[in-house]
Design an enzyme around this catalytic site. Structure first.
Site, mmCIF file in Angstrom:
data_model
loop_
_atom_site.group_PDB
_atom_site.id
_atom_site.type_symbol
_atom_site.label_atom_id
_atom_site.label_comp_id
_atom_site.label_asym_id
_atom_site.label_seq_id
_atom_site.Cartn_x
_atom_site.Cartn_y
_atom_site.Cartn_z
ATOM 1 N N LYS A 74 -22.217 82.391 -88.271
ATOM 2 C CA LYS A 74 -22.209 81.252 -87.296
ATOM 3 C C LYS A 74 -22.925 80.291 -88.709
ATOM 4 C CE LYS A 74 -23.639 78.812 -83.364
ATOM 5 N NZ LYS A 74 -23.811 79.627 -81.812
ATOM 6 N N SER A 149 -21.084 77.592 -78.492
ATOM 7 C CA SER A 149 -20.439 77.193 -79.844
ATOM 8 C C SER A 149 -20.601 77.301 -81.387
ATOM 9 C CB SER A 149 -22.725 76.257 -80.682
ATOM 10 O OG SER A 149 -23.784 77.411 -80.016
ATOM 11 N N SER A 173 -23.551 80.655 -76.079
ATOM 12 C CA SER A 173 -22.198 80.317 -77.099
ATOM 13 C C SER A 173 -22.166 80.997 -78.119
ATOM 14 C CB SER A 173 -23.498 79.165 -78.351
ATOM 15 O OG SER A 173 -23.725 78.381 -77.459
#
Lengths: 487, 491
Positions: A74, A149, A173
């Site tokens: 990420k 996210s 997330s």
């Protein structure tokens, strides 16, 4: 391909690390224009790393636990010398001079960085639509969001663009996108994994965790990234167990709590509810005992979270002022103008909204009513869980009230978007470990996620129950091959 | 007092920032060295790069706790760090990690000796509200002009950012500029005794902000508080307070009001001038820093650190005056800097008399040390040899005059005073036979003077002593010489 299967192939020379990396890069090339899971693909470095692994194997050296495993990270985890953007214009060209502890541990374990994945800007969102570099799509249906996210990391695993990935979870997330994309995602106990190098959103809630195609791979990754880090004062000085070793232990007699409040939600999709309750029944059929549990404060989680997380974020994001690194507004005439314009041009609207909420909640005259009150409720939520874990070993809920929603569905409805995290937020507030794994499909063929929560530091238990479910539940056998997802 | 006859009273409190002298910064391993090229002592944590986290330097905690103990503060068993938020480019994260409502230590005091020329010295106990730990900010350098107003751009140097500070807040117990400067200098002295800070005001290791107001007598409500910054010496603190007290009294007496503001001390013009008004207090949006856990100082650690505290300056002053019989002035001078006090104590431990040790140390030796910018622990004249020299004076082996003569050699070259006296034959001649024989020669040499003496002109004794000293190079034991000459002249 599972990690164990890959390592076997590598070992016997059936497939080289370089061949695997080239396959992955080809897959990314063919699907990522549609998905936009990656912010950046690190092809050259991946090939070099793969060659090194192959060389080591040929030289007869012993291979590390993640040798040659192509991993996506990420883009809010700092990678030395590699742009780390947080999917924000603010950090579009930020190149960290240091490596985050978790990624450092992955590389030491032989993992290969294949690319940095897309996210909601600064991890603020539940759909990966607020990225400054475009939204990510859901591999199961390109018109749907992948969740967020960590949408890029979840989509990349689901679409076969990497073998496993890392995300971060502040209010769901990791788990919510895992649920939307039909993969396994785990948020460890707060402090189990170092936050050093994770760009902070809400420091008391943020935690890094793995995504993988199966529970065993999830366990392998957690084993590598978990453990005390002297660079993070909030990381726990507790030994890391061998999570893989207990996956096959029977769950006979294990008590599983069904949180009443979660299944009474107004917005809970009927298909999701049925699917999750059938999963509970399946676990019962494996010998677990189902116990009804009440957590009266569970539904206060979302209000509590949307005070605490923005409050911490408002301070964490204050450093982006155009002085030291990152974006700076051009042609400003004074210091205060430089700060103001840099921040209003560099941050997207959702980030600005949360900074404003947090600034307000901490302001003199409001701090008692909002921030301090929220901290008190947080304590009460923790107590609910303490009470629950006096009665059961694991708690079971849906991960998300719905399956993946359509892109743009919450464009003008931030509150509707916030409610997507209703079921995942309490684990962050209480610092508990929680996992999401696929437990079925809705009528449109979109995956449904099952959430399991355990007491602090009891990740081994979560992984054990999840593995037992995954390896025996019939429903999962209907799952399509990743390669078929996005042709 | 003023023209109007109102007994104006000033109310003064000090906020003192002490840089703690740890090698590395409060939350990172970057060096704290002063005066190097800009941005050479920085790292990702100091610069607040995304993803970095603070980790408390344990040495900072030790220094802060020891400082707090020396200020008689209560050490909190649990305390925490908070974020103090404001935007300024010298603050890398745009928040300062500080301590807000649970500081490491609260509620203490120190005793200060207020000495001023022409006034009686008195002791005063000054309350201390709290001591807390925090990180220092960097520094802005304005470029393109000599002055901020004409600068075209600003540069920022983060070398100082993240240096550990202890902020010490006094109670508003101070009443005069002198008290304020004595308080500040006692804080510095204590920090230096503890060796937790060099207290260098020019380099900014010790910075004082003054809060000051005046009121009509000690019972009247407090007046409007003004903050003064930018004083980099103790005398500047005193003068700034005195200037400000006068300014405020004048303002009130001429019917003007005093506004709540921050003023800067202008050392060149010797006055305070307005910097910014403080309408309403700033909202720093404090909240507990989630990156740092609670600070726990258990009783074992507290006791260990307490046992490592040195004897503090006030205790030493009392002991020197009460137990060693020194004057308050000598006690004060000797204890001002620890190396001098230690030198003194080492000397008297070897048996030297306290009073004469004090005289020599605060007199000729201190003059030499000061003139050569030395420290007492760098002196070649060791306490052992000083004690030896004092013993030689005491026992009559050398005169005070000879001691002064050899002192400069002892200080600059070192070595034993006994040996120097021996080598140069500077010891007093106390041998009766030797002196008697010289006196007998003199009697033969000066028959007329002998006769006059015998006839009653006893003043001539001085003449013979002079002659004897001449012959012995001034080394004849004066007492003995007197006896021998008197005796021989009467024979």
């Amino acid at each position: 391909m599972a990690i164990a299967e890959w390592l076997q192939k590598l070992k016997v020379g059936e497939l080289s690390a370089r061949e695997l990396v080239d396959q992955q890069l080809a897959r990314i090339k063919s699907v990522d224009n549609e998905l936009n899971a990656y912010v950046q693909v690190t092809a050259e470095r991946a090939r070099k790393d793969a060659d090194r692994i192959d060389k080591a194997r040929l030289a007869g050296e012993s291979l590390p636990p993640l040798a040659g495993v192509p991993l996506a990270i990420k883009d809010n985890l700092c990678t030395k010398g590699i742009r780390t953007t947080c999917s924000s214009k603010m950090l579009e060209n930020f190149v960290p001079p240091y490596e985050s502890t978790v990624t450092q541990r992955l590389w030491q374990a032989g993992g290969i960085l294949i690319g940095k994945t897309n996210l909601d800007e600064f991890a603020m969102g539940s759909s990966t639509e607020t990225s400054a570099f475009g939204a990510t799509s859901n591999p199961w249906d390109l018109s749907k969001v992948p969740g967020g996210s960590s949408g890029g990391s979840a989509a990349a695993v689901a679409a076969g663009e990497c073998m496993a990935s890392l995300g971060s979870d502040t209010g769901g997330s990791i788990r919510q996108p895992a649920s939307f994309c039909g993969v396994v995602g785990l948020k460890p106990t707060y402090g189990r994994v170092s936050r050093y190098g994770l760009v902070a959103f809400a420091s008391s809630l943020d935690q890094v965790g793995p995504f993988a195609n199966n529970v065993a791979d999830t366990a392998e990754l957690l084993k590598v990234i978990a453990g005390f880090d002297p660079l993070d004062s909030t990381s726990l000085k507790v030994p890391v167990p061998d999570y893989s070793a207990t996956l096959n232990d029977s769950i006979k007699g294990l008590r599983i709590g069904i949180i009443k409040e979660c299944f009474d939600q107004i917005g809970l999709d009927a298909e999701v509810k049925d699917s999750v309750l059938s999963a509970a029944n399946h676990l019962q059929s494996l010998g677990a005992e189902l116990v009804d549990i009440t957590c009266p404060r569970f539904n206060d989680g979302i209000a509590t979270y949307y005070v605490i997380a923005p409050s911490e974020a408002s301070a964490n994001l204050a450093r982006y002022d155009g002085v030291k690194y990152g974006f700076r507004s051009a042609n400003t005439q004074s210091l205060s103008e430089m700060t103001a314009l840099t921040r209003s041009e560099g941050f997207g609207s959702e980030v600005q909204r949360r900074i404003l909420i947090g600034t307000y909640a901490l302001s003199a005259g409001y701090v008692d009513a909002y921030y301090k009150k929220a901290q008190q409720v947080r304590t009460l939520i923790r107590r609910d869980f303490d009470n629950a874990f006096n009665q059961v070993d694991v708690l079971l809920t849906p991960t998300s009230p719905t399956t993946a929603f359509t892109s743009g569905a919450h464009e003008n409805d931030p509150l509707g978007m916030y409610l997507a995290d209703l079921l995942t937020i309490p684990a962050n507030l209480a610092g508990l470990p929680a996992i999401s794994l696929p437990c079925g499909f809705d009528q449109n063929g979109l995956p449904i996620g099952l959430q399991l929560m355990a007491n602090v530091l009891d990740e081994a238990r979560l992984l054990q129950v999840a593995h037992q479910y995954e390896s025996t539940a019939e429903v999962m056998k209907a799952r399509p091959n990743t390669a078929e997802l996005v042709p | 007092m003023s023209d109007s006859g109102v007994a104006w009273e000033a109310v003064i409190g000090l906020e003192t920032h002490v840089q703690l002298g740890t090698e590395s910064k409060i939350f990172s391993a970057a060096s704290t060295a002063f005066g190097d090229e800009p941005n050479t002592h920085i790292d990702p944590v100091v610069c607040g790069l995304p993803g970095t986290l603070p980790v408390l330097n344990r040495k900072v905690l030790e220094y802060a706790v020891k400082a707090a103990m020396a200020l008689n503060l209560n050490i909190a068993e649990h305390s925490k760090f908070d974020r103090k938020q404001y935007f300024y480019p010298d603050l890398p994260k745009n928040y300062q990690i500080s301590q807000f409502d649970e500081p490491i230590a609260e509620d203490g005091w120190i005793e200060v000796e207020i000495a001023e020329k022409g006034k009686e010295t008195y002791l005063k106990k000054i309350g201390i509200e709290r001591l807390h730990m925090e990180e220092d900010a960097g520094k802005l350098v304005h470029a393109g002009s000599d002055r901020l107003s004409g600068a075209t751009h600003s540069l920022v140097d983060y070398n100082r950012a993240g240096v550990a500070l202890a902020e010490i807040v006094s109670k508003p117990d101070l009443r005069t500029g002198r008290e304020a400067s004595e308080y500040a200098s006692e804080i510095r002295r204590i920090m230096r005794y503890l060796d937790v800070s060099d207290g260098n005001m020019q380099e900014g290791s010790l910075r004082c902000d003054v809060n000051i107001s005046v009121r009509r007598g000690s019972e009247a409500p407090f007046g409007t508080k003004v903050e003064i910054k930018n004083m980099n010496s103790f005398s500047a603190i005193q003068k700034a307070c005195e200037y400000e007290i006068n300014r405020q009294i004048k303002a009130y007496e001429s019917g003007e009001s005093v506004i709540q503001e921050t003023r800067l001390w202008d050392e060149g013009k010797q006055l305070t001038k307005s910097m910014r008004s403080k309408e309403g207090s700033s909202d720093y949006r404090y909240f507990p820093d989630p990156d740092l856990g609670p600070i726990e100082v258990n009783s074992d650690l507290r006791e260990k650190w307490r046992s490592e505290l040195p004897e503090l300056p006030a205790t030493k002053r009392h002991r020197y005056a009460n137990d060693l019989g020194l004057s308050i002035y000598d006690a004060r001078v000797l204890t001002d800097e620890l190396p001098m006090a230690e030198y003194f104590e080492a000397t008297i431990k070897l048996g030297a008399d306290a009073k004469s040790s004090a005289n020599w140390i605060t007199g000729d030796i201190a003059a030499y040390v000061n003139a050569n910018r030395l420290n007492f622990d760098q002196l070649l004249l060791s306490p052992k040899y000083l004690a030896e020299m004092l013993e030689m004076i005491q026992s009559g082996k050398i005169s005070g005059k000879i001691a002064k003569e050899i002192l400069s050699d002892l200080i600059t070259k070192g070595g034993s005073p006994k040996r120097i006296v021996e080598e140069r034959g500077l010891g007093m001649i106390s041998d009766q036979k030797v002196l008697t024989s010289i006196v007998k020669d003199l009697i033969v040499q000066y028959p007329n003077e002998v006769d006059s003496y015998k006839a009653g002109k006893t003043k001539l004794l001085g003449f013979f002593i002079g002659q004897l000293m001449k012959k012995t190079g001034g080394k004849a034991d004066p007492k003995l010489a007197n006896q021998i000459i008197t005796k021989c002249l009467l024979d």
